[in-house]
Design a protein around this motif. Structure first.
Motif, PDB file in Angstrom:
ATOM      1  N   TYR A  23       0.687  -0.881   0.073  1.00  0.00           N
ATOM      2  CA  TYR A  23      -0.186   0.104  -0.145  1.00  0.00           C
ATOM      3  C   TYR A  23       0.899   1.025  -0.318  1.00  0.00           C
ATOM      4  CZ  TYR A  23      -3.811   2.858   1.343  1.00  0.00           C
ATOM      5  OH  TYR A  23      -4.689   3.876   1.071  1.00  0.00           O
ATOM      6  N   ALA A  53     -10.020   4.747   9.768  1.00  0.00           N
ATOM      7  CA  ALA A  53      -9.641   3.799   8.345  1.00  0.00           C
ATOM      8  C   ALA A  53      -8.107   4.629   8.433  1.00  0.00           C
ATOM      9  CB  ALA A  53     -10.695   4.925   7.076  1.00  0.00           C
ATOM     10  N   ASP A  77      -8.688  -0.244  11.556  1.00  0.00           N
ATOM     11  CA  ASP A  77      -9.452   0.329   9.819  1.00  0.00           C
ATOM     12  C   ASP A  77     -10.080  -1.245  10.515  1.00  0.00           C
ATOM     13  OD1 ASP A  77      -7.974   1.071   7.068  1.00  0.00           O
ATOM     14  OD2 ASP A  77      -8.153  -0.375   7.456  1.00  0.00           O
ATOM     15  N   ASP A 103     -14.884  -0.414  13.248  1.00  0.00           N
ATOM     16  CA  ASP A 103     -15.551  -0.171  11.971  1.00  0.00           C
ATOM     17  C   ASP A 103     -15.658   1.508  12.293  1.00  0.00           C
ATOM     18  OD1 ASP A 103     -17.362   0.739  10.050  1.00  0.00           O
ATOM     19  OD2 ASP A 103     -19.004  -1.396  11.309  1.00  0.00           O
ATOM     20  N   ALA A 104     -14.895   2.359  11.412  1.00  0.00           N
ATOM     21  CA  ALA A 104     -15.984   3.311  11.935  1.00  0.00           C
ATOM     22  C   ALA A 104     -17.552   4.049  12.110  1.00  0.00           C
ATOM     23  CB  ALA A 104     -15.915   4.471   9.839  1.00  0.00           C
ATOM     24  N   GLY A 120      -8.132  10.179   6.682  1.00  0.00           N
ATOM     25  CA  GLY A 120      -8.367  10.194   5.381  1.00  0.00           C
ATOM     26  C   GLY A 120      -9.348   8.875   4.291  1.00  0.00           C
TER      27      GLY A 120
HETATM   28  C1  LIG Z   1      -7.706   4.673   0.673  1.00  0.00           C
HETATM   29  S1  LIG Z   1      -8.049   3.540   2.443  1.00  0.00           S
HETATM   30  C2  LIG Z   1      -6.747   4.976   3.553  1.00  0.00           C
HETATM   31  C3  LIG Z   1      -5.963   4.662   4.295  1.00  0.00           C
HETATM   32  C4  LIG Z   1      -4.974   5.726   4.940  1.00  0.00           C
HETATM   33  N1  LIG Z   1      -6.479   6.441   5.740  1.00  0.00           N
HETATM   34  C5  LIG Z   1      -4.975   7.135   4.048  1.00  0.00           C
HETATM   35  O1  LIG Z   1      -5.060   7.873   3.880  1.00  0.00           O
HETATM   36  O2  LIG Z   1      -3.744   6.190   3.535  1.00  0.00           O
HETATM   37  C6  LIG Z   1      -8.927   3.043   2.674  1.00  0.00           C
HETATM   38  C7  LIG Z   1      -8.948   2.694   4.189  1.00  0.00           C
HETATM   39  O3  LIG Z   1     -10.613   2.963   4.894  1.00  0.00           O
HETATM   40  C8  LIG Z   1     -10.128   2.261   5.832  1.00  0.00           C
HETATM   41  N2  LIG Z   1     -12.023   1.384   5.477  1.00  0.00           N
HETATM   42  C9  LIG Z   1     -12.957   1.396   4.755  1.00  0.00           C
HETATM   43  N3  LIG Z   1     -14.466   1.087   5.508  1.00  0.00           N
HETATM   44  C10 LIG Z   1     -13.651   1.140   6.866  1.00  0.00           C
HETATM   45  C11 LIG Z   1     -14.998   1.489   7.949  1.00  0.00           C
HETATM   46  N4  LIG Z   1     -16.329   0.890   7.866  1.00  0.00           N
HETATM   47  N5  LIG Z   1     -13.758   1.530   9.391  1.00  0.00           N
HETATM   48  C12 LIG Z   1     -13.059   1.729   9.071  1.00  0.00           C
HETATM   49  N6  LIG Z   1     -11.919   1.818   8.359  1.00  0.00           N
HETATM   50  C13 LIG Z   1     -12.467   1.055   7.117  1.00  0.00           C
HETATM   51  C14 LIG Z   1     -10.162   0.120   4.478  1.00  0.00           C
HETATM   52  O4  LIG Z   1     -10.015  -0.470   5.514  1.00  0.00           O
HETATM   53  C15 LIG Z   1      -8.661   0.817   4.191  1.00  0.00           C
HETATM   54  O5  LIG Z   1      -7.269  -0.167   4.365  1.00  0.00           O
END
Ligand SMILES: C[S@@+](CC[C@H](N)C(=O)[O-])C[C@H]1O[C@@H](n2cnc3c(N)ncnc32)[C@H](O)[C@@H]1O
Length: 267
Positions: A23, A53, A77, A103-104, A120
């Motif tokens: 990533y 997240a 996350d 979970d958010a 983010g």
């Molecule tokens: C595009 S990545 C961004 C990661 C980091 N914040 C960054 O800026 O690099 C999106 C992240 O959101 C997480 N995610 C998606 N749905 C989520 C939820 N309901 N609760 C927590 N995390 C979540 C995914 O697993 C992923 O790691």
């Protein structure tokens, strides 16, 4: 039988677990915007930050540096692969942060317990954005600050473009994708936040060649789609990229511009 929301979360978890090891490889687009968000929010030393997240720590690590040893930073996350990798990174770098799968939309934190909530490039994946933002508001102290980013033009934009030109229609962006400042601003206001400000933020990233850009685009949630392409499409996609945009004949470098929305608000 799984509800639509549970099914969506399960797919998102799988998508980001797959991408977690590589990533944000390459020029570090997410790391760049993580620093931008932390700079914009400017957390004070000794305060508490929740990074929702958190992925591989783009926000988490600069936030930990900002709040210092007296502060507290937690990252959650949905994808356990992201949490494991980021925990290892934190240990290797000697950075004190807490990491949890979570979970958010259902935060395991007390009401009014945190100074800052940051998120983010996450909210586009939440099936119920208002519910998540209500949770962000619930856990923030009165006067606490929120910072969120979304993509207007993401890293993989040019890959999507060439796939479309080749007649391979990539799946649409997640339904919650927010590209308009007014949409993000209205959402934050609707969820009870004050002093809402949305900044449009461009950044240009340089890749050594089309292959490198393609490879690093796999270090995102788009990996699942890219890894499912047949080899001829990959070859033609890279060739189209080489002929396209911003290649300096002298250096062979590819310059890709991305644009993020940075939303800032107060509880
Ligand atoms: C595009 S990545 C961004 C990661 C980091 N914040 C960054 O800026 O690099 C999106 C992240 O959101 C997480 N995610 C998606 N749905 C989520 C939820 N309901 N609760 C927590 N995390 C979540 C995914 O697993 C992923 O790691």
């Amino acid at each position: 039988m799984m509800s639509d929301a549970a099914g969506q979360k399960s797919r998102v978890r799988q998508q980001f677990n797959l991408a977690s090891a590589d990533y944000d490889s390459g020029p570090g687009c997410f790391a760049h915007y993580g620093r931008r968000l932390v700079d914009a929010i400017n957390p004070s030393p000794g305060t508490s930050v929740l990074d929702i997240a958190c992925g591989r720590g783009a926000i988490l690590f600069p936030a930990a540096a900002a709040v210092g040893n007296e502060g507290a930073v937690v990252g959650i996350d949905l994808a356990d692969g992201m949490i494991q990798q980021t925990r290892e990174d934190a240990r290797a770098r000697g950075i004190k942060v807490r990491l949890e799968v979570g979970d958010a939309e259902n935060l395991n934190f007390a009401d009014e317990s945190l100074d800052y909530v940051l998120c983010g490039f996450g909210i586009m994946f939440f099936p119920n954005q208002s519910r998540a933002l209500d949770e962000f508001r619930r856990v923030l102290k009165p006067g606490g600050r929120l910072g969120v980013t979304t993509w207007r033009v993401p890293q993989i934009h040019e890959v999507r473009q060439v796939l479309t030109e080749l007649g391979v229609n990539p799946p649409p962006y997640a339904p919650g994708w927010i590209t308009e400042p007014a949409v993000l601003s209205d959402l934050l206001v609707k969820c009870g936040f004050h002093d809402v400000q949305v900044i449009l933020d461009d950044a240009e990233f340089e890749y050594p060649n089309a292959e490198a850009y393609w490879e690093h685009a796999r270090g995102t949630g788009f990996r699942q789609v890219m890894d499912g392409l047949d080899t001829d499409v990959v070859r033609r996609g890279k060739a189209l990229l080489r002929d396209r945009f911003g290649i300096s004949r002298a250096s062979g470098m590819i310059n890709v511009t991305m644009t993020a929305l940075i939303g800032l608000a107060t509880r």
